[in-house]
Design an enzyme around this catalytic site. Structure first.
Site, mmCIF file in Angstrom:
data_model
loop_
_atom_site.group_PDB
_atom_site.id
_atom_site.type_symbol
_atom_site.label_atom_id
_atom_site.label_comp_id
_atom_site.label_asym_id
_atom_site.label_seq_id
_atom_site.Cartn_x
_atom_site.Cartn_y
_atom_site.Cartn_z
ATOM 1 N N LYS A 19 0.852 -1.208 0.000
ATOM 2 C CA LYS A 19 0.000 0.000 0.000
ATOM 3 C C LYS A 19 0.880 1.248 0.000
ATOM 4 O O LYS A 19 2.078 1.168 0.241
ATOM 5 C CB LYS A 19 -0.908 -0.028 1.225
ATOM 6 C CG LYS A 19 -0.170 0.053 2.543
ATOM 7 C CD LYS A 19 -1.063 -0.337 3.717
ATOM 8 C CE LYS A 19 -0.266 -0.442 4.989
ATOM 9 N NZ LYS A 19 -0.571 0.517 6.005
ATOM 10 N N ARG B 2 -9.637 0.216 15.419
ATOM 11 C CA ARG B 2 -9.517 0.970 14.173
ATOM 12 C C ARG B 2 -10.458 0.257 13.212
ATOM 13 O O ARG B 2 -11.658 0.244 13.447
ATOM 14 C CB ARG B 2 -8.044 0.971 13.725
ATOM 15 C CG ARG B 2 -7.703 2.102 12.792
ATOM 16 C CD ARG B 2 -6.238 2.098 12.397
ATOM 17 N NE ARG B 2 -5.870 0.929 11.600
ATOM 18 C CZ ARG B 2 -4.650 0.713 11.103
ATOM 19 N NH1 ARG B 2 -3.674 1.570 11.333
ATOM 20 N NH2 ARG B 2 -4.403 -0.361 10.374
ATOM 21 N N HIS C 45 -5.330 -7.082 13.283
ATOM 22 C CA HIS C 45 -4.116 -6.263 13.215
ATOM 23 C C HIS C 45 -3.759 -5.789 14.617
ATOM 24 O O HIS C 45 -4.642 -5.451 15.406
ATOM 25 C CB HIS C 45 -4.387 -5.070 12.283
ATOM 26 C CG HIS C 45 -3.171 -4.307 11.869
ATOM 27 N ND1 HIS C 45 -1.995 -4.902 11.472
ATOM 28 C CD2 HIS C 45 -2.939 -2.968 11.762
ATOM 29 C CE1 HIS C 45 -1.111 -3.968 11.147
ATOM 30 N NE2 HIS C 45 -1.667 -2.790 11.323
ATOM 31 N N ARG D 277 2.052 -10.690 7.463
ATOM 32 C CA ARG D 277 1.828 -9.529 6.591
ATOM 33 C C ARG D 277 2.894 -8.451 6.821
ATOM 34 O O ARG D 277 2.588 -7.361 7.307
ATOM 35 C CB ARG D 277 0.453 -8.901 6.864
ATOM 36 C CG ARG D 277 -0.749 -9.756 6.610
ATOM 37 C CD ARG D 277 -2.035 -8.905 6.659
ATOM 38 N NE ARG D 277 -2.116 -8.089 7.842
ATOM 39 C CZ ARG D 277 -2.687 -8.453 8.990
ATOM 40 N NH1 ARG D 277 -3.282 -9.627 9.092
ATOM 41 N NH2 ARG D 277 -2.698 -7.629 10.030
ATOM 42 N N TYR E 296 14.911 30.973 5.227
ATOM 43 C CA TYR E 296 13.760 31.693 5.792
ATOM 44 C C TYR E 296 13.851 31.786 7.315
ATOM 45 O O TYR E 296 14.127 30.790 7.992
ATOM 46 C CB TYR E 296 12.464 30.966 5.453
ATOM 47 C CG TYR E 296 12.046 31.040 4.005
ATOM 48 C CD1 TYR E 296 12.035 32.237 3.307
ATOM 49 C CD2 TYR E 296 11.637 29.884 3.340
ATOM 50 C CE1 TYR E 296 11.632 32.284 1.976
ATOM 51 C CE2 TYR E 296 11.227 29.923 2.021
ATOM 52 C CZ TYR E 296 11.237 31.125 1.342
ATOM 53 O OH TYR E 296 10.834 31.164 0.038
ATOM 54 N N CYS F 83 13.044 24.527 3.098
ATOM 55 C CA CYS F 83 12.075 25.243 2.254
ATOM 56 C C CYS F 83 11.312 24.221 1.399
ATOM 57 O O CYS F 83 11.511 23.018 1.517
ATOM 58 C CB CYS F 83 12.806 26.227 1.361
ATOM 59 S SG CYS F 83 13.949 27.287 2.267
ATOM 60 N N ASP G 5 11.538 23.527 -1.759
ATOM 61 C CA ASP G 5 12.302 22.821 -2.795
ATOM 62 C C ASP G 5 13.777 22.653 -2.458
ATOM 63 O O ASP G 5 14.530 22.126 -3.284
ATOM 64 C CB ASP G 5 12.246 23.626 -4.110
ATOM 65 C CG ASP G 5 10.861 24.146 -4.385
ATOM 66 O OD1 ASP G 5 9.980 23.318 -4.631
ATOM 67 O OD2 ASP G 5 10.648 25.379 -4.302
HETATM 68 C C1 LIG Z 1 -3.683 -4.541 8.120
HETATM 69 C C2 LIG Z 1 -2.209 -4.334 7.992
HETATM 70 N N1 LIG Z 1 -1.411 -5.403 7.922
HETATM 71 C C3 LIG Z 1 -0.077 -5.290 7.812
HETATM 72 C C4 LIG Z 1 0.534 -4.045 7.764
HETATM 73 C C5 LIG Z 1 2.024 -3.973 7.680
HETATM 74 O O1 LIG Z 1 2.562 -3.434 8.860
HETATM 75 P P1 LIG Z 1 4.122 -3.251 9.029
HETATM 76 O O2 LIG Z 1 4.555 -2.247 8.029
HETATM 77 O O3 LIG Z 1 4.294 -2.778 10.432
HETATM 78 O O4 LIG Z 1 4.725 -4.578 8.790
HETATM 79 C C6 LIG Z 1 -0.269 -2.903 7.839
HETATM 80 C C7 LIG Z 1 0.357 -1.584 7.836
HETATM 81 O O5 LIG Z 1 0.016 -0.675 8.492
HETATM 82 C C8 LIG Z 1 -1.675 -3.046 7.956
HETATM 83 O O6 LIG Z 1 -2.472 -1.978 8.018
#
Ligand SMILES: Cc1ncc(COP(=O)(O)O)c(C=O)c1O
Length: 381
Positions: A36, A134, A166, A222, A266, A313, A315
Site C-alpha cells: 500500500k 480501528r 491487526h 503480513r 527563511y 524550504c 524545494d
Molecule cells: C492490516 C495491515 N497489515 C499489515 C501491515 C504492515 O505493517 P508493518 O509495516 O508494520 O509490517 C499494515 C500496515 O500498516 C496493515 O495496516
C-alpha cells in the site's frame, strides 16, 4: 515532472532478500508483501514484483484502487484490499478477483450484491477488531458478521478466504495487548469455525510480530516496513540482516561562500558562526523532507555527516560545510542503508520524533524512483 537532480534509489534485490529473511523468521507461514501507499514510497509495482521474487505469495493494499493497479499490471497472485470506504468499487474488485477485507456486517451484504453484479463469487477476509480499535468488526458484532458471511457463502455469493486482525502495539515487545489481542483472535476464529467457515488463511502478524512473536504467525504473515528493510524492533535478532532498500539523495545545486554572521534561509534560523561555504541541496518539504528537520536533519555531504542549516524550504535546504568544500553536482545523501556513512531513515525518524514509515512514505512524486538490483527475469516496471 520528476526532477533529474534528485532520486530515491530503490534496491529491489534488498527487498527480495528482506522477504526471504522474513520467510525464514516465519517458516510455517506464507508471506503477504504489503505494498500500500505506493509500496511505502518505494513504488508499488516494482516493490510487489521484488517481494514475489523473494517468495511472497500474497500482496496487501489498503484500497481497491491500489489492488486494481496490481491486476492491471498483470500480477495474478492473491491481493487483499482492507479499507473499503462507502463507494469503493466493489464490483470491479470482485471482477478482478481481489480479496476484500471486511470490517462491518453490512459490508458482507454489499459485497454479496457486488458479486451478483460481477457474476462471480467474491473473496472475503473477515477482519476482527481484537483491540486495535480501528478497522475490523468489534467482538459484539463478530457473530453477526460471521453469520452473514456463512449465509452468503452458502448461497455461492462469496467465499471466506481469510480471517484476520491487526496489532496495536506489536512494536513494543512484551506489551500485554499482544497476548490479549492474540487471545481475542483465537476466540474470533473459534466463532467462525463453529459457523462452518473454513478460511484458507488466518493472519495477524505485521512486521514486528513476524520478527518477535511466532505464536502469531498462523497461516500468513503480513510484513510491510520490514520488507523495505526497516526493522521496527531494532533489537529483534530475527531482523538482523534486513537491509533498507531506499536511498534518498540529490546533487548539490550550488556552493557559496558567505561571511560570518550570515542568517541562512527563511527566518534566519541559522547564523554562520564564521566565514562559511554553504551547499544548496535541491530537496524540500514538497519532496518529503520534513520542515521539522530545520537545523536538525542529518545529511552526508562531501564524505561527512552534517546537519541541515536553517529552515527546510519547499524545494531546497542549505548545509554548512563547516570549513570543507563540496563540488556542485556531487551527491548529498539524506538517508540510505547506512553502510556508506549516510544516515538511515530510522535516524531521521528518531531525530524528528516520528517513525521511519513516515520518512520513506512521504518522499514525494517529484523525486524519481531509480531501480537497481532487480533479480534476473523480474521486470522492475
Ligand atoms: C492490516 C495491515 N497489515 C499489515 C501491515 C504492515 O505493517 P508493518 O509495516 O508494520 O509490517 C499494515 C500496515 O500498516 C496493515 O495496516
Amino acid at each position: 515532472m520528476p526532477s533529474s537532480h534528485a532520486e530515491a534509489r530503490i534496491d529491489l534485490g534488498a527487498i527480495s532478500e528482506n522477504v526471504e529473511l522474513l520467510r525464514r523468521a516465519a517458516p510455517g507461514a506464507q508471506a503477504m508483501g504489503v505494498v500500500k501507499a505506493d509500496g511505502y514510497g518505494h513504488g508499488m509495482l516494482p516493490a510487489a514484483r521484488a517481494m514475489l521474487a523473494g517468495g511472497a505469495t500474497w500482496l496487501g493494499t489498503a484500497f481497491v484502487e491500489e489492488a486494481l493497479e496490481i491486476r492491471a499490471a498483470g500480477l495474478t497472485v492473491p491481493v487483499v484490499a482492507w479499507i473499503l470506504p462507502p463507494g469503493a468499487p466493489l464490483a470491479a474488485a470482485v471482477a478482478a478477483d481481489i480479496d476484500l477485507g471486511v470490517s462491518t456486517p453490512e459490508l458482507v451484504g454489499e459485497i454479496a450484491a457486488a458479486a451478483r453484479t460481477a457474476g462471480r463469487p467474491a473473496r472475503v477476509h473477515l477482519k476482527a477488531d481484537t483491540g486495535l480499535t480501528r478497522g475490523g468488526v468489534t467482538a459484539d458484532r463478530w457473530p453477526e458478521a460471521v453469520a452473514a458471511a456463512a449465509r452468503a457463502e452458502a448461497e455461492g455469493l462469496l467465499r471466506v478466504t481469510g480471517v484476520f486482525s491487526h496489532f496495536a502495539c506489536a512494536d513494543e515487545p512484551g506489551h500485554p495487548s499482544i497476548a490479549a489481542q492474540t487471545a481475542v483472535f483465537h476466540d474470533a476464529l473459534a466463532v467462525a469455525e463453529r459457523a462452518g467457515l473454513r478460511p484458507e488463511v488466518r493472519h495477524l502478524a505485521n512486521s514486528p510480530a513476524t520478527l518477535t512473536r511466532p505464536e502469531t504467525h498462523f497461516d500468513l504473515v503480513r510484513p510491510g516496513v520490514s520488507a523495505y528493510g526497516i526493522n521496527p524492533v531494532p533489537d529483534a535478532p530475527a531482523g538482523r540482516g534486513l537491509r533498507p532498500a531506499m536511498t534518498l539523495r540529490a546533487r548539490i545545486a550550488l556552493v557559496k561562500r558567505v561571511p560570518a554572521g550570515s542568517g541562512v534561509s527563511y527566518g534566519h534560523r541559522y547564523t554562520t558562526p564564521g566565514p562559511a561555504d554553504l551547499a544548496l541541496v535541491p530537496l524540500g518539504y514538497a519532496d518529503g523532507v520534513p520542515r521539522a528537520a530545520t537545523n536538525t536533519g542529518p545529511v552526508l555531504v562531501a564524505g561527512r555527516r552534517r546537519t541541515i542549516a536553517g529552515t527546510v524550504c519547499m524545494d531546497q535546504f542549505m548545509v554548512d560545510l563547516d570549513g570543507d568544500t563540496a563540488d556542485p553536482g556531487s551527491y548529498a545523501v539524506l538517508f540510505g542503508p547506512g553502510d556508506g556513512g549516510e544516515p538511515t531513515a530510522q535516524e531521521w525518524a528518531d531525530l524528528l520524533g516520528t517513525i521511519p514509515y513516515e520518512i520513506v512514505t512521504r518522499v514525494g512524486p517529484r523525486v524519481p524512483r531509480v531501480y537497481t538490483g532487480a533479480r534476473t527475469g523480474v521486470d522492475a516496471g
